[in-house]
Design a protein around this motif. Structure first.
Motif, mmCIF file in Angstrom:
data_model
loop_
_atom_site.group_PDB
_atom_site.id
_atom_site.type_symbol
_atom_site.label_atom_id
_atom_site.label_comp_id
_atom_site.label_asym_id
_atom_site.label_seq_id
_atom_site.Cartn_x
_atom_site.Cartn_y
_atom_site.Cartn_z
ATOM 1 N N VAL A 113 0.850 -1.190 0.000
ATOM 2 C CA VAL A 113 0.000 0.000 0.000
ATOM 3 C C VAL A 113 0.884 1.238 0.000
ATOM 4 N N THR A 114 0.407 2.306 -0.607
ATOM 5 C CA THR A 114 1.145 3.560 -0.591
ATOM 6 C C THR A 114 0.815 4.333 0.672
ATOM 7 N N SER A 115 1.669 5.268 1.003
ATOM 8 C CA SER A 115 1.380 6.115 2.154
ATOM 9 C C SER A 115 0.088 6.867 1.895
ATOM 10 N N ALA A 116 -0.779 6.853 2.875
ATOM 11 C CA ALA A 116 -2.121 7.451 2.794
ATOM 12 C C ALA A 116 -3.059 6.611 1.939
ATOM 13 N N GLY A 117 -2.535 5.511 1.356
ATOM 14 C CA GLY A 117 -3.388 4.626 0.595
ATOM 15 C C GLY A 117 -4.144 3.671 1.510
ATOM 16 N N VAL A 118 -5.247 3.116 1.012
ATOM 17 C CA VAL A 118 -6.085 2.206 1.800
ATOM 18 C C VAL A 118 -6.274 0.905 1.021
ATOM 19 N N ASP A 119 -6.116 -0.221 1.717
ATOM 20 C CA ASP A 119 -6.297 -1.531 1.092
ATOM 21 C C ASP A 119 -7.384 -2.306 1.841
ATOM 22 N N ARG A 120 -8.260 -2.970 1.078
ATOM 23 C CA ARG A 120 -9.340 -3.768 1.665
ATOM 24 C C ARG A 120 -9.380 -5.166 1.030
ATOM 25 N N SER A 121 -8.242 -5.674 0.612
ATOM 26 C CA SER A 121 -8.240 -6.924 -0.143
ATOM 27 C C SER A 121 -8.463 -8.161 0.710
ATOM 28 N N ASN A 122 -8.211 -8.096 2.011
ATOM 29 C CA ASN A 122 -8.392 -9.269 2.876
ATOM 30 C C ASN A 122 -9.751 -9.236 3.572
ATOM 31 N N HIS A 123 -10.546 -10.263 3.282
ATOM 32 C CA HIS A 123 -11.866 -10.372 3.908
ATOM 33 C C HIS A 123 -11.984 -11.735 4.565
ATOM 34 N N ILE A 124 -12.372 -11.769 5.821
ATOM 35 C CA ILE A 124 -12.509 -13.005 6.595
ATOM 36 C C ILE A 124 -13.993 -13.273 6.829
ATOM 37 N N ASN A 125 -14.445 -14.435 6.387
ATOM 38 C CA ASN A 125 -15.860 -14.794 6.578
ATOM 39 C C ASN A 125 -16.103 -15.170 8.038
ATOM 40 N N LEU A 126 -16.991 -14.464 8.673
ATOM 41 C CA LEU A 126 -17.309 -14.711 10.084
ATOM 42 C C LEU A 126 -18.659 -15.401 10.192
ATOM 43 N N VAL A 142 3.781 3.212 13.038
ATOM 44 C CA VAL A 142 4.614 4.137 12.264
ATOM 45 C C VAL A 142 4.410 3.939 10.773
ATOM 46 N N ALA A 143 4.318 2.677 10.358
ATOM 47 C CA ALA A 143 4.238 2.393 8.925
ATOM 48 C C ALA A 143 2.802 2.289 8.423
ATOM 49 N N ALA A 144 1.939 1.648 9.214
ATOM 50 C CA ALA A 144 0.563 1.453 8.746
ATOM 51 C C ALA A 144 -0.362 1.210 9.929
ATOM 52 N N THR A 145 -1.618 1.500 9.730
ATOM 53 C CA THR A 145 -2.638 1.176 10.719
ATOM 54 C C THR A 145 -3.555 0.120 10.126
ATOM 55 N N VAL A 146 -4.146 -0.692 10.995
ATOM 56 C CA VAL A 146 -5.042 -1.743 10.525
ATOM 57 C C VAL A 146 -6.263 -1.797 11.438
ATOM 58 N N SER A 147 -7.413 -1.960 10.828
ATOM 59 C CA SER A 147 -8.668 -2.078 11.573
ATOM 60 C C SER A 147 -9.574 -2.994 10.762
ATOM 61 N N ASN A 148 -10.767 -3.254 11.260
ATOM 62 C CA ASN A 148 -11.707 -4.079 10.505
ATOM 63 C C ASN A 148 -13.124 -3.569 10.698
ATOM 64 N N ASP A 149 -13.923 -3.835 9.686
ATOM 65 C CA ASP A 149 -15.324 -3.451 9.805
ATOM 66 C C ASP A 149 -16.147 -4.655 10.269
ATOM 67 N N SER A 150 -17.425 -4.463 10.443
ATOM 68 C CA SER A 150 -18.277 -5.512 11.005
ATOM 69 C C SER A 150 -18.433 -6.709 10.082
ATOM 70 N N VAL A 159 0.898 4.668 6.416
ATOM 71 C CA VAL A 159 1.277 5.875 7.154
ATOM 72 C C VAL A 159 2.607 6.417 6.645
ATOM 73 N N ALA A 160 3.627 5.575 6.629
ATOM 74 C CA ALA A 160 4.947 5.997 6.176
ATOM 75 C C ALA A 160 5.662 4.809 5.552
ATOM 76 N N LEU A 161 6.678 5.104 4.751
ATOM 77 C CA LEU A 161 7.401 4.053 4.056
ATOM 78 C C LEU A 161 7.996 3.072 5.049
ATOM 79 N N GLY A 162 7.885 1.779 4.746
ATOM 80 C CA GLY A 162 8.462 0.776 5.621
ATOM 81 C C GLY A 162 7.803 -0.565 5.468
#
Length: 404
Positions: A113-126, A142-150, A159-162
């Motif tokens: 992913v690029t800095s400030a870019g957003v990726d949603r390619s991983n989806h887990i079936n719950l 420092v490099a990236a943040t990760v969260s998940n939706d419902s 966030v930054a190169l790395g």
């Protein structure tokens, strides 16, 4: 004889009675099952890693072992069927225990992913009552943040190169991890590619001065053959005439140019004195056999017109037209690294994409914007961030001419 018969009947009754007594069953099968289950219990590790047993599953198995052991302990009072039932119950508990392992999540994709870019390619079936927990090895984010939706989609934001950093994915049910997996995240510099560009001419067309060049002057003496015309420029009307013999010290064109210039200077001197002469908007001068009337400043405001009886004696046309500077081909857009911004002004004719790229890079270098232009093809270039954050922002008046 009767005694013999009675004795025989009694023996038969005793045998029949003894055959109806319920005897204790054989404990070998159950004991063996308990031993195997106990070894499984001892050699199995609970945890949240793939292949480990779900936490709490050992306690459940231990409870089943204890129940079976109690049956063995009281085997003298247990029938073969009761022992068999106890073994069957323990076997079911063992199967359930062996199935209570943390299973691997399949299909997880490593992310770039690029800095400030957003990726949603991983989806887990719950499934029902399952929840998703994501943990990053980049604890300081420092490099990236990760969260998940419902719905179970992992949302990664650069966030930054790395990187690569590891994201641990856990599916929990009833508070216990039942599925697990990982994927990596690498944050790369942001790069924005231009549209296809086929015309590199962004030049400025400079404005021109209004001027008129006379026909060749063939007459040197205008005595008795007076010629009159006026120059109209703005609100000024400058009378011009000649009714005498031109000086023979110069060519006819130079002499006639001097005549017209004298009238112009006289007009502006009378209007505003010496300052009028210095600031006059128009002048005349001659060449070999022609003379020229020309405005000092370029632009449409410098246009003038010849009127009067004899303007056509000297000129083919009556209007001298100045043109304004044409900037319609100019283009501008801005490039920012999030801290410093440069306004890229394109006002020249760039022969090739290489010339355009060099110009952009010179501008970025002069202002210290942490970005670089690169040639992609003969008709395309891209802007790549060179900052530690990897940010790049393109905007400006003509952004849409170059970028989507």
């Amino acid at each position: 004889m009767q005694l013999d018969v009675a004795a025989a009947e009694l023996d038969s009754a005793l045998t029949n009675f003894e055959g109806k007594i319920i005897k204790a069953g054989d404990t070998i099968a159950l004991t063996t099952a308990i031993t195997e289950a106990t070894n499984l219990y001892k050699n199995t590790e609970e945890g949240v890693e793939i292949g480990q047993n779900v936490k709490g599953s050992k306690a459940t198995l231990k409870e089943a072992i204890d129940v079976a052991q109690l049956v063995v302990t009281n085997s003298a009072n247990k029938t073969t069927q009761q022992l068999a039932d106890a073994k069957a119950a323990l076997d079911i508990a063992v199967v359930a225990f062996e199935n209570s392992k943390v299973t691997a999540l399949t299909g997880l994709l490593n992310v770039t992913v690029t800095s400030a870019g957003v990726d949603r390619s991983n989806h887990i079936n719950l499934e029902n009552d399952e929840t998703l927990v994501l943990t990053s090895s980049d604890s300081t984010k420092v490099a990236a943040t990760v969260s998940n939706d419902s719905s179970g989609t992992a949302i990664v934001t650069g966030v930054a190169l790395g990187g690569p950093i590891t994201i641990t994915v856990q599916v929990k049910k009833d508070g216990q991890v039942i599925k697990a997996g990982t994927f990596t995240v690498t944050v790369v510099p942001m790069a924005i590619t231009s549209k296809m560009i086929t015309n590199f001419d962004y030049s400025t067309v400079k404005g021109t001065q209004a001027k008129l060049v006379s026909k060749p002057v063939t007459l040197s003496d205008f005595t008795g053959n007076r010629k009159d015309f006026s120059i109209v420029i703005g609100s000024d009307r400058i009378p011009i005439y000649v009714s005498w013999a031109l000086s023979t010290d110069f060519s006819k064109g130079v002499s006639m140019g001097s005549v017209v210039e004298s009238h112009i200077q006289d007009f502006y001197y009378k209007k505003d004195g010496a300052n009028g002469i210095l600031n006059r908007p128009i002048a005349a001068f001659g060449f070999e056999d022609t003379f020229q009337i020309s405005a000092f400043q370029p632009g449409s405001a410098s246009s003038f017109t010849l009127v009067g009886a004899d303007w056509s004696y000297f000129f083919e046309q009556s209007s001298g037209l100045g043109t304004d500077t044409d900037i319609s081909k100019n283009r501008t857009f801005t490039i920012s690294d999030g801290t410093t911004m440069e306004n890229i002004q394109l006002t020249s004719n760039f022969v090739t994409i290489d010339d355009l790229v060099n110009h952009i890079n010179n501008r970025l270098m002069n202002t210290g914007v942490k970005a670089q232009a690169e040639k992609v093809s003969a008709a395309q270039f891209k802007i790549t961030s060179t900052s530690s954050t990897g940010n790049i922002i393109i905007d400006g008046v003509n952004k849409a001419d170059f970028f989507e």
